[in-house]
Design a protein around this motif. Structure first.
Motif, PDB file in Angstrom:
ATOM      1  N   THR A   1       1.093  -1.227   0.219  1.00 48.16           N
ATOM      2  CA  THR A   1      -0.009  -0.128   0.343  1.00 48.16           C
ATOM      3  C   THR A   1       0.765   1.446  -0.077  1.00 48.16           C
ATOM      4  O   THR A   1       1.954   1.074   0.622  1.00 48.16           O
ATOM      5  CB  THR A   1      -0.728  -0.486   1.525  1.00 48.16           C
TER       6      THR A   1
ATOM      7  N   VAL B   1      -4.472  -0.168  -7.354  1.00 48.91           N
ATOM      8  CA  VAL B   1      -3.519  -1.561  -6.349  1.00 48.91           C
ATOM      9  C   VAL B   1      -3.366  -2.486  -6.912  1.00 48.91           C
ATOM     10  O   VAL B   1      -5.057  -3.054  -6.525  1.00 48.91           O
ATOM     11  CB  VAL B   1      -3.646  -0.932  -4.890  1.00 48.91           C
TER      12      VAL B   1
ATOM     13  N   ALA C   1       2.700  -0.744  -4.527  1.00 47.41           N
ATOM     14  CA  ALA C   1       1.977  -1.122  -4.783  1.00 47.41           C
ATOM     15  C   ALA C   1       1.127  -0.565  -6.023  1.00 47.41           C
ATOM     16  O   ALA C   1       0.140  -1.765  -6.078  1.00 47.41           O
ATOM     17  CB  ALA C   1       1.319   0.027  -3.769  1.00 47.41           C
TER      18      ALA C   1
ATOM     19  N   GLY D   1       5.507  -0.630   2.683  1.00 40.33           N
ATOM     20  CA  GLY D   1       4.717  -0.097   2.222  1.00 40.33           C
ATOM     21  C   GLY D   1       5.377   1.691   2.085  1.00 40.33           C
ATOM     22  O   GLY D   1       6.777   1.643   1.875  1.00 40.33           O
TER      23      GLY D   1
END
Ligand code: SAM
Ligand code: SF4
Length: 327
Positions: A17, A41, A263, A66
């Motif tokens: 993410t 994503v 992501a 992330g």
């Protein structure tokens, strides 16, 4: 899988993410970044397919990152699915630690091997200033939870900022005497956050650590599990180690064994280059496994000999912030 500069590439860093519950000043600009739309994503199913294909090309170690990987829902089950594939030897995760108190045991049971936790200071006010909205206590409890759950060997990542003071070093020294952990000091990289004020350099940190333990010398150690790019040192009788990661002053490109997957489905041959290879579009257009494998090989062949911050030509205009790449 060997790249054009004779390096074995067996490690994939996957950003699950770009979102985060912190806004660290060195990672994001003060007004935040534009979040990816959910449709952009990669789904967990898409990432699992890529892991299956890339593992056949030599990937055996995975780090989830992330943004903050623990804010993506379903992560524990995703780790369970990676483990169940039986093709990855080592699954690790980099986190700000704030959500570990409630998640550490489930992550361990799902198959996560170990975590790196980012912690730059143990002063609550300075921690808030760096993270903008983080609570020091959550991250400290996250470290305890990770140790209790056996997410080890645990590493603490400390970006060198002007906020680092002797009291922080005292805490880190206490931790390496108590636990077999590694505390790693990382040079700030100028990728998109605001300045962090010049923190102490690595030589100064070594001297400060040495002074704090009665002038004992740090001795070099080898064979730290999952050692990556850090150089490790230890005080006599300490259970843990100190590591120094110097992408700027003493770069380690010669040992780089990794690719990054963003992501939004781009393979990045190098953290510090804007070069990207789109795997999401072919994946969503029905690419075969051999076509995806070819893109993997293309990314490996694009790995540069050394990164651009080592050159005298100045820093490139980075197209993404650290949280958008997956540090
Ligand atoms: N949110 C997680 C965390 O903070 O650990 C994972 C993602 S974060 C981008 C990964 C690592 O990159 C963290 O250890 C963070 O401190 C580091 N980092 C972020 N921006 C950096 C910068 N400009 N220079 C050096 N390290 C940086
Ligand atoms: Fe979030 Fe990690 Fe970036 Fe801090 S360093 S803003 S915790 S992604």
């Amino acid at each position: 899988m060997i790249d054009n500069h004779n390096r074995v590439v067996n490690y994939l860093r996957i950003s699950v993410t770009d979102r985060c519950n912190f806004r660290c000043v060195y990672c994001m600009p003060p007004n935040g970044v534009h979040w990816l739309d959910h449709s952009e994503v990669l789904t967990y199913e898409e990432i699992l397919r890529l892991i299956a294909v890339f593992s056949r090309e030599g990937i055996s170690k995975i780090r989830l990152t992330g943004g903050e990987p623990l804010v993506r829902s379903g992560l524990t089950n995703f780790i369970h699915e990676i483990k169940a594939m039986g093709v990855i030897d080592d699954i690790s995760l980099t986190t700000n630690g704030s959500l570990l108190p409630q998640m550490a045991y489930n992550l361990k049971n799902a198959g996560l091997d170990r975590v790196n936790i980012s912690l730059d200071t143990v002063n609550p006010a300075r921690f808030l200033r760096i993270t903008t909205c983080g609570r020091l206590d959550d991250t400290l409890r996250g470290i305890e939870s990770a140790l209790d759950a056996g997410l080890t060997p645990l590493k603490i990542n400390v970006v060198l900022t002007e906020s680092l003071l002797e009291a922080d070093l005292a805490y880190f020294i206490q931790q390496v005497y108590r636990h077999p952990i590694s505390v790693r000091f990382i040079e700030y990289m100028p990728i998109g956050g605001t300045g962090v004020g010049s923190g102490p350099d690595i030589g100064t940190i070594k001297k400060m650590l040495s002074m704090a333990v009665g002038r004992q010398a740090l001795r070099p150690v080898i064979n730290v599990q999952g050692n990556g790019p850090a150089k490790y040192y230890q005080f006599p009788k300490a259970r843990g180690t100190f590591g120094f990661i110097t992408p700027i002053s003493d770069h380690f490109c010669g040992e780089c064994n990794r690719l990054r997957l963003t992501a939004d489905g781009k393979l990045r041959p190098c953290l510090l280059s804007n070069k990207e290879i789109d795997v999401k579009t072919p994946l969503r257009n029905g690419a075969s496994d051999s076509e995806l494998a070819r893109l993997f090989h293309e990314a490996v062949s694009e790995k540069p000999n050394g990164h651009s911050l080592c050159r005298s030509s100045g820093y490139p205009d980075f197209k993404r912030r650290m949280s958008q790449i997956g540090g």
